[in-house]
Write a protein that holds these residues in place. Structure first.
Motif, PDB file in Angstrom:
ATOM      1  N   GLU A   1       0.809  -1.218   0.000  1.00  0.00           N
ATOM      2  CA  GLU A   1       0.000   0.000   0.000  1.00  0.00           C
ATOM      3  C   GLU A   1       0.845   1.271   0.000  1.00  0.00           C
ATOM      4  N   LYS A   2       2.159   1.111   0.112  1.00  0.00           N
ATOM      5  CA  LYS A   2       3.033   2.281   0.191  1.00  0.00           C
ATOM      6  C   LYS A   2       3.429   2.821  -1.181  1.00  0.00           C
ATOM      7  N   GLN A   3       3.189   2.037  -2.230  1.00  0.00           N
ATOM      8  CA  GLN A   3       3.581   2.492  -3.558  1.00  0.00           C
ATOM      9  C   GLN A   3       2.647   1.916  -4.611  1.00  0.00           C
ATOM     10  N   ALA A   4       2.584   2.602  -5.744  1.00  0.00           N
ATOM     11  CA  ALA A   4       1.744   2.130  -6.843  1.00  0.00           C
ATOM     12  C   ALA A   4       2.345   0.858  -7.424  1.00  0.00           C
ATOM     13  N   PRO A   5       1.525  -0.152  -7.702  1.00  0.00           N
ATOM     14  CA  PRO A   5       2.060  -1.406  -8.241  1.00  0.00           C
ATOM     15  C   PRO A   5       2.626  -1.242  -9.646  1.00  0.00           C
ATOM     16  N   ARG A   6       3.711  -1.947  -9.907  1.00  0.00           N
ATOM     17  CA  ARG A   6       4.284  -1.988 -11.249  1.00  0.00           C
ATOM     18  C   ARG A   6       3.629  -3.115 -12.034  1.00  0.00           C
ATOM     19  N   PRO A   7       3.750  -3.123 -13.347  1.00  0.00           N
ATOM     20  CA  PRO A   7       3.183  -4.231 -14.132  1.00  0.00           C
ATOM     21  C   PRO A   7       3.776  -5.569 -13.693  1.00  0.00           C
ATOM     22  N   ASP A   8       2.927  -6.589 -13.616  1.00  0.00           N
ATOM     23  CA  ASP A   8       3.386  -7.910 -13.186  1.00  0.00           C
ATOM     24  C   ASP A   8       4.520  -8.426 -14.065  1.00  0.00           C
ATOM     25  N   SER A   9       4.434  -8.183 -15.362  1.00  0.00           N
ATOM     26  CA  SER A   9       5.469  -8.672 -16.280  1.00  0.00           C
ATOM     27  C   SER A   9       6.815  -8.026 -15.995  1.00  0.00           C
ATOM     28  N   THR A  10       6.800  -6.762 -15.597  1.00  0.00           N
ATOM     29  CA  THR A  10       8.046  -6.068 -15.259  1.00  0.00           C
ATOM     30  C   THR A  10       8.689  -6.701 -14.034  1.00  0.00           C
ATOM     31  N   VAL A  11       7.864  -6.969 -13.026  1.00  0.00           N
ATOM     32  CA  VAL A  11       8.365  -7.592 -11.795  1.00  0.00           C
ATOM     33  C   VAL A  11       8.934  -8.974 -12.096  1.00  0.00           C
ATOM     34  N   ALA A  12       8.204  -9.759 -12.876  1.00  0.00           N
ATOM     35  CA  ALA A  12       8.643 -11.121 -13.188  1.00  0.00           C
ATOM     36  C   ALA A  12       9.964 -11.123 -13.946  1.00  0.00           C
ATOM     37  N   ASN A  13      10.065 -10.304 -14.967  1.00  0.00           N
ATOM     38  CA  ASN A  13      11.295 -10.273 -15.767  1.00  0.00           C
ATOM     39  C   ASN A  13      12.486  -9.792 -14.951  1.00  0.00           C
ATOM     40  N   GLU A  14      12.225  -8.906 -14.009  1.00  0.00           N
ATOM     41  CA  GLU A  14      13.297  -8.430 -13.134  1.00  0.00           C
ATOM     42  C   GLU A  14      13.837  -9.573 -12.282  1.00  0.00           C
ATOM     43  N   VAL A  15      12.935 -10.363 -11.696  1.00  0.00           N
ATOM     44  CA  VAL A  15      13.356 -11.498 -10.865  1.00  0.00           C
ATOM     45  C   VAL A  15      14.082 -12.541 -11.708  1.00  0.00           C
ATOM     46  N   LEU A  16      13.546 -12.837 -12.873  1.00  0.00           N
ATOM     47  CA  LEU A  16      14.114 -13.889 -13.718  1.00  0.00           C
ATOM     48  C   LEU A  16      15.494 -13.541 -14.256  1.00  0.00           C
ATOM     49  N   SER A  17      15.810 -12.260 -14.296  1.00  0.00           N
ATOM     50  CA  SER A  17      17.061 -11.842 -14.933  1.00  0.00           C
ATOM     51  C   SER A  17      18.184 -11.521 -13.954  1.00  0.00           C
ATOM     52  N   LYS A  18      17.882 -11.495 -12.649  1.00  0.00           N
ATOM     53  CA  LYS A  18      18.931 -11.096 -11.712  1.00  0.00           C
ATOM     54  C   LYS A  18      19.354 -12.253 -10.811  1.00  0.00           C
ATOM     55  N   LYS A  19      20.522 -12.106 -10.214  1.00  0.00           N
ATOM     56  CA  LYS A  19      21.011 -13.104  -9.274  1.00  0.00           C
ATOM     57  C   LYS A  19      20.432 -12.813  -7.891  1.00  0.00           C
ATOM     58  N   ILE A  20      19.917 -13.851  -7.260  1.00  0.00           N
ATOM     59  CA  ILE A  20      19.282 -13.717  -5.949  1.00  0.00           C
ATOM     60  C   ILE A  20      19.923 -14.717  -5.002  1.00  0.00           C
ATOM     61  N   ASP A  21      20.139 -14.305  -3.793  1.00  0.00           N
ATOM     62  CA  ASP A  21      20.720 -15.171  -2.766  1.00  0.00           C
ATOM     63  C   ASP A  21      19.874 -16.450  -2.651  1.00  0.00           C
ATOM     64  N   THR A  22      20.497 -17.603  -2.826  1.00  0.00           N
ATOM     65  CA  THR A  22      19.751 -18.864  -2.786  1.00  0.00           C
ATOM     66  C   THR A  22      19.134 -19.125  -1.418  1.00  0.00           C
ATOM     67  N   ARG A  23      19.703 -18.537  -0.379  1.00  0.00           N
ATOM     68  CA  ARG A  23      19.117 -18.696   0.958  1.00  0.00           C
ATOM     69  C   ARG A  23      17.775 -17.983   1.027  1.00  0.00           C
ATOM     70  N   TRP A  24      17.668 -16.834   0.376  1.00  0.00           N
ATOM     71  CA  TRP A  24      16.389 -16.126   0.298  1.00  0.00           C
ATOM     72  C   TRP A  24      15.384 -16.952  -0.500  1.00  0.00           C
ATOM     73  N   LEU A  25      15.856 -17.527  -1.599  1.00  0.00           N
ATOM     74  CA  LEU A  25      14.972 -18.318  -2.456  1.00  0.00           C
ATOM     75  C   LEU A  25      14.413 -19.520  -1.705  1.00  0.00           C
ATOM     76  N   LEU A  26      15.284 -20.213  -0.984  1.00  0.00           N
ATOM     77  CA  LEU A  26      14.859 -21.419  -0.276  1.00  0.00           C
ATOM     78  C   LEU A  26      13.893 -21.081   0.853  1.00  0.00           C
ATOM     79  N   ASP A  27      14.209 -20.053   1.618  1.00  0.00           N
ATOM     80  CA  ASP A  27      13.315 -19.637   2.696  1.00  0.00           C
ATOM     81  C   ASP A  27      11.945 -19.256   2.143  1.00  0.00           C
ATOM     82  N   ASN A  28      11.930 -18.569   1.025  1.00  0.00           N
ATOM     83  CA  ASN A  28      10.667 -18.159   0.421  1.00  0.00           C
ATOM     84  C   ASN A  28       9.815 -19.366   0.038  1.00  0.00           C
ATOM     85  N   TYR A  29      10.447 -20.406  -0.497  1.00  0.00           N
ATOM     86  CA  TYR A  29       9.679 -21.599  -0.892  1.00  0.00           C
ATOM     87  C   TYR A  29       8.940 -22.188   0.305  1.00  0.00           C
TER      88      TYR A  29
END
Length: 294
Positions: free
Chosen positions: A106-134
């Motif tokens: 609620e603190k910011q206007a949402p960005r397009p879902d496709s923009t968010v998805a492509n950003e995640v798919l294209s960057k390196k993310i800490d695998t510990r964050w990924l595993l915890d999220n699952y």
């Protein structure tokens, strides 16, 4: 070993280099699944009906896990859901997370879902964050199941679930404990309901063949982590929560006159391990109690 090589090895082992490329159908369906999850984070019949239409070979396991978690039955405890997914799949689960938070922030206007998805798919993310999220995404199914199910006959051999190191094993264990009894024990302790705490404790599964409080393999380096939108240290949050759970269990036993069982919880757990006290605001009290117990 030269310092620069040590740094390089650390980065290779803690960041996913699985920058995922999806075909148009998989990407479109992943976006649709993410939108469904954001609408129905607890699953349900409507979620299942729509998610069934979005299956692809790449997304099948994700759909299965979300549907089973929404049902809250014992299927969620099968190895195909609790064992470590591949790095590639973990990234897809992070897309779900980021789209959901983007839509609900609620603190910011949402960005397009496709923009968010492509950003995640294209960057390196800490695998510990990924595993915890699952494990966080499926935790509701485990918590719902444990409302009534007796899991005392279940044992999870953490060393045989595909985890890469002690950090990943701890992430699984800490998420499981929070799903099963973490928040539950806090509420029951506030209600001074020792009876219910002990009833739930009596039907817990074991880990590596022992009661949950024996697990104390937390000698890995703590790391920064983002839960919702705030950066904090992982162990301060999660081992801190485990301390609260253990204290609630110990107090319920002591308050019910079960002295021997209370002593076992205390002496066999991290309640009696000063090196971990730094992860809880109750460290001074625990240290004082430890000094008296020697």
């Amino acid at each position: 070993m030269r310092p620069i090589l040590i740094i390089a090895l650390f980065l290779l082992t803690t960041f996913s280099n699985a920058q995922v490329t999806l075909n148009p159908t998989d990407l479109k369906n992943l976006l649709a699944i993410s939108q469904l999850y954001s609408q129905f984070p607890n699953g349900g019949d409507k979620f299942a009906k729509e998610a069934e239409k979005l299956r692809t070979p790449v997304l099948n396991h994700m759909v299965d896990a979300l549907m089973v978690a929404g049902n809250g039955n014992k299927e969620i405890l099968e190895n195909r859901f609790l064992a470590r997914p591949s790095d590639e799949e973990l990234v897809l689960w992070y897309v779900i997370r980021e789209i959901h938070y983007n839509r609900t922030n609620e603190k910011q206007a949402p960005r397009p879902d496709s923009t968010v998805a492509n950003e995640v798919l294209s960057k390196k993310i800490d695998t510990r964050w990924l595993l915890d999220n699952y494990y966080y995404r499926i935790h509701g199914g485990i918590a719902s199941l444990f409302n009534k199910a007796d899991l005392v006959k279940y044992n999870f051999n953490i060393d045989e679930m595909g985890f890469k190191d002690e950090t990943e094993k701890a992430i699984f264990f800490l998420n499981m404990m929070e799903s099963l009894i973490g928040g539950r024990f806090k509420v029951l302790q506030a209600m001074k309901n020792n009876k219910s705490i002990l009833e739930f404790a009596a039907k817990l599964p074991t880990f590596n063949g022992k009661a949950y409080y024996y697990y104390k393999r937390f000698d890995y380096e703590d790391f920064k982590w983002i839960g919702y939108d705030k950066e904090e240290f992982y162990n301060e949050r999660h081992i801190g929560n485990l301390f609260s759970t253990l204290i609630a269990h110990f107090s319920a036993l002591a308050g019910s006159g079960e002295k021997k069982a209370a002593q076992e919880v205390y002496f066999k757990s991290i309640l009696h391990e000063p090196k971990y006290f730094k992860f809880t605001p109750l460290k001074d009290d625990l240290q004082s109690f430890y000094n008296q117990s020697k």
